[in-house]
Design an enzyme around this catalytic site. Structure first.
Site, PDB file in Angstrom:
ATOM      1  N   THR A 109      16.364 -17.696 -39.018  1.00  0.00           N
ATOM      2  CA  THR A 109      15.281 -17.964 -37.586  1.00  0.00           C
ATOM      3  C   THR A 109      15.088 -19.386 -38.000  1.00  0.00           C
ATOM      4  O   THR A 109      15.397 -20.040 -38.841  1.00  0.00           O
ATOM      5  CB  THR A 109      14.545 -17.555 -37.150  1.00  0.00           C
ATOM      6  OG1 THR A 109      13.166 -17.356 -38.119  1.00  0.00           O
ATOM      7  CG2 THR A 109      13.976 -15.999 -36.956  1.00  0.00           C
TER       8      THR A 109
ATOM      9  N   ARG B 244      12.549 -21.189 -31.132  1.00  0.00           N
ATOM     10  CA  ARG B 244      12.021 -19.897 -31.461  1.00  0.00           C
ATOM     11  C   ARG B 244      13.651 -19.733 -31.413  1.00  0.00           C
ATOM     12  O   ARG B 244      14.628 -19.043 -30.194  1.00  0.00           O
ATOM     13  CB  ARG B 244      11.734 -18.684 -30.786  1.00  0.00           C
ATOM     14  CG  ARG B 244       9.936 -19.650 -30.820  1.00  0.00           C
ATOM     15  CD  ARG B 244       9.658 -18.238 -30.238  1.00  0.00           C
ATOM     16  NE  ARG B 244       9.125 -15.871 -30.956  1.00  0.00           N
ATOM     17  CZ  ARG B 244       8.531 -16.465 -31.973  1.00  0.00           C
ATOM     18  NH1 ARG B 244       8.134 -16.833 -32.489  1.00  0.00           N
ATOM     19  NH2 ARG B 244       8.736 -14.946 -32.426  1.00  0.00           N
TER      20      ARG B 244
ATOM     21  N   ASP C 116      18.936 -12.954 -45.369  1.00  0.00           N
ATOM     22  CA  ASP C 116      18.574 -12.824 -44.600  1.00  0.00           C
ATOM     23  C   ASP C 116      16.582 -13.735 -44.564  1.00  0.00           C
ATOM     24  O   ASP C 116      15.888 -13.452 -45.550  1.00  0.00           O
ATOM     25  CB  ASP C 116      17.854 -12.038 -43.885  1.00  0.00           C
ATOM     26  CG  ASP C 116      16.748 -11.701 -42.435  1.00  0.00           C
ATOM     27  OD1 ASP C 116      16.157 -12.921 -42.633  1.00  0.00           O
ATOM     28  OD2 ASP C 116      16.384 -10.861 -41.979  1.00  0.00           O
TER      29      ASP C 116
ATOM     30  N   GLU D 159      29.438 -20.955 -22.169  1.00  0.00           N
ATOM     31  CA  GLU D 159      29.540 -19.874 -22.306  1.00  0.00           C
ATOM     32  C   GLU D 159      31.279 -20.340 -23.590  1.00  0.00           C
ATOM     33  O   GLU D 159      31.431 -21.213 -23.106  1.00  0.00           O
ATOM     34  CB  GLU D 159      30.269 -18.645 -21.856  1.00  0.00           C
ATOM     35  CG  GLU D 159      29.352 -17.912 -21.127  1.00  0.00           C
ATOM     36  CD  GLU D 159      30.229 -15.821 -20.473  1.00  0.00           C
ATOM     37  OE1 GLU D 159      31.336 -16.584 -20.457  1.00  0.00           O
ATOM     38  OE2 GLU D 159      29.337 -15.532 -20.478  1.00  0.00           O
TER      39      GLU D 159
ATOM     40  N   LYS E 188       9.642 -20.107 -38.376  1.00  0.00           N
ATOM     41  CA  LYS E 188       9.102 -20.652 -39.180  1.00  0.00           C
ATOM     42  C   LYS E 188       8.493 -21.081 -40.191  1.00  0.00           C
ATOM     43  O   LYS E 188       7.969 -22.393 -39.334  1.00  0.00           O
ATOM     44  CB  LYS E 188       9.371 -18.462 -39.992  1.00  0.00           C
ATOM     45  CG  LYS E 188       9.436 -17.192 -39.026  1.00  0.00           C
ATOM     46  CD  LYS E 188      10.055 -16.510 -39.893  1.00  0.00           C
ATOM     47  CE  LYS E 188       9.750 -15.132 -39.396  1.00  0.00           C
ATOM     48  NZ  LYS E 188      10.992 -15.367 -37.403  1.00  0.00           N
TER      49      LYS E 188
ATOM     50  N   TYR F  62      24.793 -23.980 -17.989  1.00  0.00           N
ATOM     51  CA  TYR F  62      25.483 -22.603 -19.064  1.00  0.00           C
ATOM     52  C   TYR F  62      26.943 -23.129 -19.181  1.00  0.00           C
ATOM     53  O   TYR F  62      28.096 -23.843 -18.920  1.00  0.00           O
ATOM     54  CB  TYR F  62      25.972 -21.666 -17.818  1.00  0.00           C
ATOM     55  CG  TYR F  62      25.976 -20.234 -17.984  1.00  0.00           C
ATOM     56  CD1 TYR F  62      26.617 -19.260 -18.700  1.00  0.00           C
ATOM     57  CD2 TYR F  62      24.511 -19.961 -17.692  1.00  0.00           C
ATOM     58  CE1 TYR F  62      27.096 -17.976 -18.983  1.00  0.00           C
ATOM     59  CE2 TYR F  62      24.688 -18.263 -18.292  1.00  0.00           C
ATOM     60  CZ  TYR F  62      25.758 -17.723 -18.747  1.00  0.00           C
ATOM     61  OH  TYR F  62      25.875 -16.440 -19.065  1.00  0.00           O
TER      62      TYR F  62
END
Length: 422
Positions: free
Chosen positions: A228, A237, A202, A58, A231, A56
């Protein structure tokens, strides 16, 4: 007896393991033509499934809220530096969980609820998060949309300019999900400057083409690039936001703590691998082959009487209007699926039908290119599509089954990257 493909998963949860194996087989045996899908390499798959899952983290490298980040910081820094080098940007953030959250971070960075934002209308090829009404971005902001010419299927930049000057949006999005033609980023930049708008490209669909030099880059024209990482880029992803240095602080603050907590470190690792792969000469050849295959497939479809939006393609994507074939897009897509050809039904510009039962289908060439298919194969692919659409019109299930067998034979001759051998 053959050993299970995923022994630990099989031992713990055989039901789930069987579903994974079934999906592996499906991806191996079918011709995947959904333009937003691809095959990642075995290396990307391995990186995405490492013990980095256990951490984790952050915050950002060197500024975390948890200890024990010595290796995580280096992983994220590696992904960031590779993104900056590959795309030639000042700043990159690799933490967004996916494309829609990445776009939400752009809104948080540059706009306030109720502000006017502008993007391509969803039925014209845009994305939900570009201010479309059913999205949060269309609920929290005042979305205005531009489209394409009814005559050409192309963006009318004069009309975009007129709309931008009339509405003065805080943010203009260029890019979308069903745009088969090259985006003129310089034209959008001129419009945004005149309107006093922040310009966001985008490039989720075309990021791999840009990285491989097969599509012009928005860098140098726009304020922010959102993408992203799957693709055409062939990564896991996830998503990235890239920008000029002057916007770095606003973008980073919007991603964390603005919208999300700790990044998915295993995904960051997969992104780093994909960016490394995209910097290799083989990736440049792949990106250009994607476009060559799409153009060859479009031409073969035209020769078989299909109506293509804008008359063809400049990138990886072909949008087919099936009105003239007398078969709705949804009916055709489901028939093609039974024939082993995976597409998605899609609205076409000025579509008189409803979005869940539209007139078109959307196809693309990233996945088949990753399997090594070339332009010589595209007439056969077009012929299969034509036969399947005819079979859908006639209700001829045996014809669909025959196509599926032929597809499986070709797929067996071109194994997919990252998939286990059957």
């Amino acid at each position: 007896m053959t050993a299970p493909r995923h022994p630990a998963l099989t031992a713990t949860d055989p039901e789930l393991a069987s579903l994974v194996a079934a999906e592996e087989d499906l991806q191996a045996r079918t011709l995947r033509l959904i333009p937003s899908e691809n095959y990642v390499s075995a290396a990307v798959l391995e990186a995405s499934g490492t013990v980095l899952q256990n951490k984790y983290s952050e915050g950002y490298p060197g500024r975390r809220y948890y200890e024990g980040q010595q290796n995580i910081d280096r992983v994220e820094a590696l992904a960031v530096e590779r993104a900056k080098g590959l795309f030639g940007v000042d700043h990159a953030n690799v933490q967004p969980y996916s494309g829609s959250p990445a776009n939400l971070a752009v809104y948080l960075a540059f706009a306030k609820p109720g502000d006017t934002v502008m993007g391509m209308a969803l039925p014209m090829g845009g994305h939900l998060t570009h201010g479309w009404g059913v999205s949060a971005t269309g609920s929290w902001f005042r979305g205005v949309q531009y489209g394409v010419s009814a005559d050409t299927g192309l963006i009318d930049y004069d009309a975009v300019r007129d709309l931008a000057l009339a509405e003065r949006p805080k943010i203009i999005f260029c890019g979308g999900t069903a745009l088969p033609r090259t985006i003129d980023f310089a034209a959008f930049a001129s419009i945004a400057k005149e309107a006093g708008s922040v310009l966001v490209a985008d490039v989720a669909h075309i990021a791999g083409l840009i990285a491989g030099g097969a599509h012009p880059s928005p860098v140098g024209h726009v304020d922010v690039v959102s993408t992203t990482t799957h693709k055409t880029l062939r990564g896991p992803r996830g998503a990235m936001l890239m920008c000029r240095e002057e916007h770095a602080k606003a973008i980073d603050k919007a991603v964390f703590p603005g919208l999300q907590g700790g990044p998915h470190n295993q995904t960051t690792a997969g992104i780093a691998v994909a960016l490394h792969e995209a910097a290799q000469p083989a990736f440049t050849r792949y990106a250009h082959a994607v476009v060559a295959n799409a153009k060859a497939l479009a031409q073969a479809l035209l020769e078989r009487g299909f109506d293509l939006v804008s008359g063809g393609t400049d990138n990886h994507l072909v949008l087919i209007d099936l009105t003239g074939k007398g078969v709705p897009g949804k009916t055709a897509a489901k028939a093609l699926d039974r024939a082993g050809i995976v597409v998605n039904y899609n609205t076409v510009p000025f579509d008189p039908r409803k979005p869940f039962d539209p007139s078109g289908i959307r196809i693309g060439t990233p996945s088949l290119t990753s399997r090594g298919l070339g332009t010589a194969h595209m007439p056969q692919v077009a012929e299969w599509i034509s036969r399947a659409v005819d079979a859908a019109a006639a209700g001829d299930e045996p014809a669909l089954a025959a196509i599926r067998a032929e597809v499986a034979d070709l797929m067996a001759a071109h194994p997919a990257p990252g998939l286990p051998l059957a």
